[in-house]
Design a protein around this motif. Structure first.
Motif, PDB file in Angstrom:
ATOM      1  N   GLU A   1     -12.205   5.780  -4.422  1.00  0.00           N
ATOM      2  CA  GLU A   1     -11.999   4.340  -4.544  1.00  0.00           C
ATOM      3  C   GLU A   1     -13.160   3.575  -3.904  1.00  0.00           C
ATOM      4  O   GLU A   1     -13.622   2.576  -4.450  1.00  0.00           O
ATOM      5  CB  GLU A   1     -10.681   3.923  -3.888  1.00  0.00           C
TER       6      GLU A   1
ATOM      7  N   ARG B   1       0.940  10.239  -3.112  1.00  0.00           N
ATOM      8  CA  ARG B   1       0.004  11.259  -2.635  1.00  0.00           C
ATOM      9  C   ARG B   1       0.473  11.936  -1.340  1.00  0.00           C
ATOM     10  O   ARG B   1      -0.126  12.922  -0.911  1.00  0.00           O
ATOM     11  CB  ARG B   1      -1.366  10.618  -2.371  1.00  0.00           C
TER      12      ARG B   1
ATOM     13  N   PHE C   1       0.835  -1.203   0.000  1.00  0.00           N
ATOM     14  CA  PHE C   1       0.000   0.000   0.000  1.00  0.00           C
ATOM     15  C   PHE C   1       0.872   1.256   0.000  1.00  0.00           C
ATOM     16  O   PHE C   1       0.511   2.264  -0.608  1.00  0.00           O
ATOM     17  CB  PHE C   1      -0.922  -0.009   1.220  1.00  0.00           C
TER      18      PHE C   1
ATOM     19  N   GLU D   1      -9.197  11.152   0.638  1.00  0.00           N
ATOM     20  CA  GLU D   1      -8.465  10.698  -0.541  1.00  0.00           C
ATOM     21  C   GLU D   1      -8.966   9.359  -1.064  1.00  0.00           C
ATOM     22  O   GLU D   1      -8.881   9.076  -2.264  1.00  0.00           O
ATOM     23  CB  GLU D   1      -6.966  10.597  -0.214  1.00  0.00           C
ATOM     24  N   THR D   2      -9.460   8.496  -0.191  1.00  0.00           N
ATOM     25  CA  THR D   2      -9.915   7.169  -0.616  1.00  0.00           C
ATOM     26  C   THR D   2     -11.400   7.136  -0.926  1.00  0.00           C
ATOM     27  O   THR D   2     -11.933   6.084  -1.279  1.00  0.00           O
ATOM     28  CB  THR D   2      -9.607   6.117   0.474  1.00  0.00           C
TER      29      THR D   2
ATOM     30  N   GLY E   1      -4.429  -3.179  -8.242  1.00  0.00           N
ATOM     31  CA  GLY E   1      -4.501  -1.724  -8.151  1.00  0.00           C
ATOM     32  C   GLY E   1      -3.277  -1.099  -7.531  1.00  0.00           C
ATOM     33  O   GLY E   1      -3.032   0.104  -7.702  1.00  0.00           O
ATOM     34  N   MET E   2      -2.479  -1.894  -6.821  1.00  0.00           N
ATOM     35  CA  MET E   2      -1.262  -1.387  -6.194  1.00  0.00           C
ATOM     36  C   MET E   2      -0.044  -1.504  -7.121  1.00  0.00           C
ATOM     37  O   MET E   2       1.052  -1.084  -6.758  1.00  0.00           O
ATOM     38  CB  MET E   2      -0.976  -2.154  -4.897  1.00  0.00           C
TER      39      MET E   2
ATOM     40  N   GLY F   1       2.284   1.438  -3.652  1.00  0.00           N
ATOM     41  CA  GLY F   1       1.274   1.400  -4.694  1.00  0.00           C
ATOM     42  C   GLY F   1       0.232   2.497  -4.616  1.00  0.00           C
ATOM     43  O   GLY F   1      -0.404   2.830  -5.624  1.00  0.00           O
ATOM     44  N   TRP F   2       0.059   3.104  -3.413  1.00  0.00           N
ATOM     45  CA  TRP F   2      -0.973   4.134  -3.305  1.00  0.00           C
ATOM     46  C   TRP F   2      -0.529   5.357  -2.503  1.00  0.00           C
ATOM     47  O   TRP F   2      -0.701   6.491  -2.951  1.00  0.00           O
ATOM     48  CB  TRP F   2      -2.231   3.552  -2.637  1.00  0.00           C
TER      49      TRP F   2
END
Length: 294
Positions: free
Chosen positions: A290, A112, A104, A286-287, A238-239, A107-108
């Motif tokens: 998603e 940010r 995480f 931010e999430t 997705g990551m 990947g995310w």
């Protein structure tokens, strides 16, 4: 009991011994001998009139009374330490120690995170990448982003996003794969959640093959093995969008299965600091997009 009657050194000795499960390791941390730690804990037990530890041939175990006391002391010492750290170098800053699973993180979060720091320059963010089994208390974390079902004892959990799992392989392997059943001809790399591959094959209406292949505690290292033709990995795709876009790895099939989500967690015994609240609110914002796609 009046807290002023309790010796601070004895309380520190107890908290360190409970956290480290050893008088010897507590002595090393506090720079005193194992004997001194043992005497301080014994004096505290006599003052309280209860036994806090069960002494074992190798190490110690907390009694029920000790289990009741340790989270309160750990939280108090952590809060004092966090407050004192705010005054380092003559500047008032809030320290936020975040544990995070590496997948995480890369990947995310990292792409940010600069935006969060720019909006909150007073927060000194300290990252510790862990596998999914890190201990919030023992590792001295304020909060921990982890993967799972959100059910961790004694822990608050805020869901961030789901993690759809799908097979990935190297470009060379992808040339030899035409249908989902072809994956059974390759080593199926896996995590310690041994049912993930079975769930994916069920999703594509195939009987799960016998899994053979290495086991990993991190999707990051699994993907590296995939890129080196060690087999096919089942990962949260997705990551790994950058690896997929670059062609370093390939997602041969769109079928996916969800076995859990990413969560922001912290101990229920721990009161949220201002920095923790700001980070949580930022993550939730931010999430949001998603979560709307789930």
């Amino acid at each position: 009991m009046d807290i002023s009657q309790l010796p601070l050194n004895a309380l520190r000795a107890f908290e360190a011994s409970a956290r480290l499960q050893s008088f010897t390791r507590a002595g090393l941390e506090l720079r005193v001998s194992q004997t001194a730690i043992s005497h301080q804990v014994k004096a505290l037990e006599e003052r309280l009139g209860v036994e806090l530890f069960e002494r074992l041939p190798r190490g110690v175990n907390l009694t029920e009374e000790g289990q009741a006391l340790v989270p309160v002391l750990s939280d108090a010492f952590r809060r004092m330490s966090a407050t004192l750290k705010r005054f380092e170098d003559g500047n008032f800053r809030e320290v936020l120690t975040l544990g995070i699973v590496g997948t995480f993180a890369t990947g995310w979060l990292l792409p940010r995170l600069e935006a969060f720091s720019a909006a909150n320059p007073q927060i000194d963010l300290r990252l510790r990448t862990n596998n999914n089994r890190a201990d919030i208390l023992a590792d001295g974390l304020d909060c921990f982003i982890r993967f799972g079902d959100g059910a961790w004892h004694g822990t608050n959990a805020v869901r961030l996003m789901s993690a759809s799992m799908s097979p990935v392989c190297s470009p060379a392997t992808a040339k030899r794969v035409e249908a989902p059943g072809d994956l059974a001809d390759f080593p199926l790399l896996r995590s310690y959640r041994i049912d993930e591959w079975a769930l994916w094959f069920q999703a594509v209406c195939l009987p799960p093959p016998r899994t053979r292949g290495w086991m990993f505690d991190s999707s990051l290292t699994m993907v590296e093995a995939v890129a080196q033709n060690a087999g096919v990995g089942l990962v949260p795709v997705g990551m790994f969008l950058s690896d997929l876009r670059s062609g370093r790895i390939v997602q041969p099939f769109q079928a996916s299965v969800s076995t859990g989500s990413y969560w922001l967690t912290w101990l229920k015994s721990r009161e949220e600091t201002g920095a923790m609240q700001k980070f949580r609110h930022w993550l939730e914002t931010e999430t949001k997009s998603e979560n709307a796609q789930d």
